[in-house]
Design a protein around this motif. Structure first.
Motif: not given
Length: 375
Positions: A221-242, A268-274
């Motif tokens: 569960i701790l891994y999954l929580l970290g993976a969620i944060v990591f996935t969202v973060f990298r998704g925002l990166l490719v969406l040009d987070c300022p 990264m978008l596939v990660y975030m949406f799927y």
């Protein structure tokens, strides 16, 4: 003739070596339309040859033909990788020039390497299982996740990346890699589970064990929580987070995300949406017993993440990637450790589900069977 043994498809797949060499020497191999047509002809010819040689005692599972043909194309992909990296010459030069030139990218070559090694091994394992009448559900699900993830990133990346203007007719040769896995997946999901004989008492006991008594599940569960944060973060990166944090990370830790080939952005978008929704529901499944869907889908996602991370991590350090987009030496270890943990965590989650599935089985099915026995 006996049931097809894996040696037959193995030998057939190795014919990719002389076939590619002969075609490469043909003058007509410089025409993009000819290359696409020839590719279709070769695949159909393989199907005819397979059908002819198994007439005496055809395989009970029609996926035999799919895996046998795909094993041939896996050898082709391995040849592409070896030739582009300088280990071979004179085999697939024609295809790289007028067929699919985007395969010369770091991402393209690494998915060829993955297909020519991991997928090839999986095909041989599944062909051997079919020949011996054994269950190959787990292997098939892992392959299913891997092949779908590969296509979900590769195809859109070809069209929207910097190679989008170089899409040739041979692009249609990727269509079977989308359609046939859908059909194969429907059949694989209908295969019987190997753990349907678990006693109802064991399922009941597993359902009563509190989360605080399951340290492995807490770690997951701790891994999954970290993976969620990591996935969202990298998704925002490719969406040009300022934000400054995003700017620092993408330039100092993962500059490959800025590569104009577009594969890392699509990934990264596939990660975030799927992947992200599955990470969230997996936490629920570890807290609430009876989520039987976890037993299949964790294997599918394990295959998907393994393939995706191999291509992404490899491309981030591969010499085919321009130097400015490769991982800096100063942050190399941080990048590798973070991504390896992200990759292995999903594999461990799948292993936990397969190794000890009682917690995820529905109690009602087991009790109904017990009731029938008592009556």
């Amino acid at each position: 003739m006996g049931l097809p043994e894996p040696a037959g498809p193995l030998l057939l797949s190795l014919t990719a070596i002389p076939v590619s060499y002969v075609v490469n020497s043909m003058s007509a191999a410089s025409d993009p339309l000819f290359i696409a047509g020839l590719g279709v002809l070769v695949l159909l010819s393989l199907l005819v040859v397979l059908y002819y040689f198994v007439q005496g005692n055809p395989p009970q599972d029609p996926l035999f033909y799919v895996f046998a043909i795909f094993s041939f194309t896996s050898v082709i992909d391995l040849i592409i990788y070896l030739e582009e990296d300088g280990y071979l010459s004179g085999f697939m030069e024609f295809y790289m020039k007028e067929g699919e030139p985007y395969l010369r990218t770091a991402h393209g070559l690494l998915i060829c390497l993955w297909d020519g090694t991991v997928h090839y091994l999986l095909y041989l394992i599944m062909l051997a299982a079919i020949a011996n009448g054994k269950n190959y559900r787990a292997v098939g699900l892992f392959w299913l996740g891997s092949i779908f993830m590969s296509m979900l990133v590769f195809l859109p990346g070809n069209v929207i990346g910097k190679y989008g203007t170089e899409v040739r007719p041979a692009f249609i040769l990727n269509v079977p890699y989308l359609l046939l896995p859908v059909w194969a997946g429907m059949r694989i999901f209908r295969e019987k589970h190997t753990f349907t004989n678990i006693p109802a008492e064991k399922v009941e006991v597993a359902h009563t064990v509190d989360i605080f008594q399951r340290p492995i599940d807490i770690a997951l569960i701790l891994y999954l929580l970290g993976a969620i944060v990591f996935t969202v973060f990298r998704g925002l990166l490719v969406l040009d987070c300022p934000s400054d944090t995003c700017f620092t990370y993408i330039y100092q830790y993962e500059p490959y995300l800025r590569d104009p080939v577009a594969y890392p952005k699509v990934q990264m978008l596939v990660y975030m949406f799927y992947l992200l929704p599955f990470l969230c529901v997996s936490i629920y499944a570890l807290l609430v017993p009876g989520c039987s869907w976890m037993l299949d889908w964790t294997i599918v996602y394990a295959g998907a993440v393994a393939q995706a991370q191999f291509a992404h991590m490899g491309s981030s350090i591969y010499h085919r990637t321009p130097y400015t987009y490769r991982i800096p030496r100063e942050t190399w270890w941080e990048f590798m450790v973070l991504n390896i943990v992200f990759t292995l965590g999903m594999q461990l989650l799948a292993y936990r589900c397969v190794r000890n599935p009682a917690y995820f089985l529905k109690e009602t099915k087991q009790t109904e069977e017990d009731g029938k026995k008592k009556n």
